[in-house]
Design a protein around this motif. Structure first.
Motif, mmCIF file in Angstrom:
data_model
loop_
_atom_site.group_PDB
_atom_site.id
_atom_site.type_symbol
_atom_site.label_atom_id
_atom_site.label_comp_id
_atom_site.label_asym_id
_atom_site.label_seq_id
_atom_site.Cartn_x
_atom_site.Cartn_y
_atom_site.Cartn_z
ATOM 1 N N MET A 1 -3.887 -8.752 -0.240
ATOM 2 C CA MET A 1 -3.119 -7.629 -0.730
ATOM 3 C C MET A 1 -2.573 -6.831 0.457
ATOM 4 N N ALA A 2 -1.317 -6.460 0.388
ATOM 5 C CA ALA A 2 -0.692 -5.690 1.463
ATOM 6 C C ALA A 2 -1.259 -4.279 1.483
ATOM 7 N N GLN A 3 -1.496 -3.807 2.665
ATOM 8 C CA GLN A 3 -2.013 -2.456 2.848
ATOM 9 C C GLN A 3 -0.857 -1.552 3.246
ATOM 10 N N GLY A 4 -0.749 -0.398 2.602
ATOM 11 C CA GLY A 4 0.265 0.566 2.972
ATOM 12 C C GLY A 4 -0.233 1.469 4.086
ATOM 13 N N PHE A 5 0.650 2.311 4.576
ATOM 14 C CA PHE A 5 0.268 3.267 5.613
ATOM 15 C C PHE A 5 -0.691 4.309 5.029
ATOM 16 N N GLU A 17 0.327 8.085 10.892
ATOM 17 C CA GLU A 17 -0.127 7.133 9.880
ATOM 18 C C GLU A 17 -0.351 5.764 10.509
ATOM 19 N N ARG A 18 -1.224 4.980 9.852
ATOM 20 C CA ARG A 18 -1.522 3.651 10.376
ATOM 21 C C ARG A 18 -1.771 2.675 9.228
ATOM 22 N N LYS A 19 -1.399 1.435 9.481
ATOM 23 C CA LYS A 19 -1.826 0.327 8.630
ATOM 24 C C LYS A 19 -2.177 -0.816 9.561
ATOM 25 N N LEU A 20 -2.837 -1.826 9.020
ATOM 26 C CA LEU A 20 -3.229 -2.971 9.822
ATOM 27 C C LEU A 20 -2.340 -4.161 9.496
ATOM 28 N N SER A 21 -1.974 -4.904 10.532
ATOM 29 C CA SER A 21 -1.186 -6.118 10.342
ATOM 30 C C SER A 21 -2.091 -7.202 9.754
ATOM 31 N N ASP A 22 -1.507 -8.335 9.426
ATOM 32 C CA ASP A 22 -2.288 -9.468 8.929
ATOM 33 C C ASP A 22 -3.322 -9.921 9.955
ATOM 34 N N GLN A 23 -3.041 -9.664 11.232
ATOM 35 C CA GLN A 23 -3.964 -10.027 12.313
ATOM 36 C C GLN A 23 -4.919 -8.873 12.648
#
Length: 82
Positions: A1-5, A17-23
């Motif tokens: 599932m994609a994570q938003g900021f 704000e922060r989100k994490l990439s797939d890595q």
């Protein structure tokens, strides 16, 4: 599932704000809190830390921009934010 900021911090009127990439690498952004969508209607810093001021908005102070750039540096340097 994609994570938003997610809100990480507030510095001199800037929302960090922060989100994490797939890595699991941090992707961070900073904008001046206010109405409108993040990209088109807020003063913000682009990925190169260049100040973007949409038409009709006022530039923030150099001190606040410098504080936001430092917060982004910390955010981008590690998953831990100090």
């Amino acid at each position: 599932m994609a994570q938003g900021f997610q809100k990480l911090d507030s510095v001199h009127g800037w929302l960090i704000e922060r989100k994490l990439s797939d890595q699991q690498e941090p992707i961070c952004r900073a904008s001046v809190s206010g109405g409108g969508t993040w990209f088109s209607a807020r003063v913000h810093l682009n990925p190169k830390n260049d100040l973007v001021i949409p038409e009709g908005l006022t530039a923030p102070t150099k001190k606040s921009v410098d504080a936001a750039i430092e917060a982004l540096r910390l955010c981008r340097s590690s998953i831990l934010y100090f």
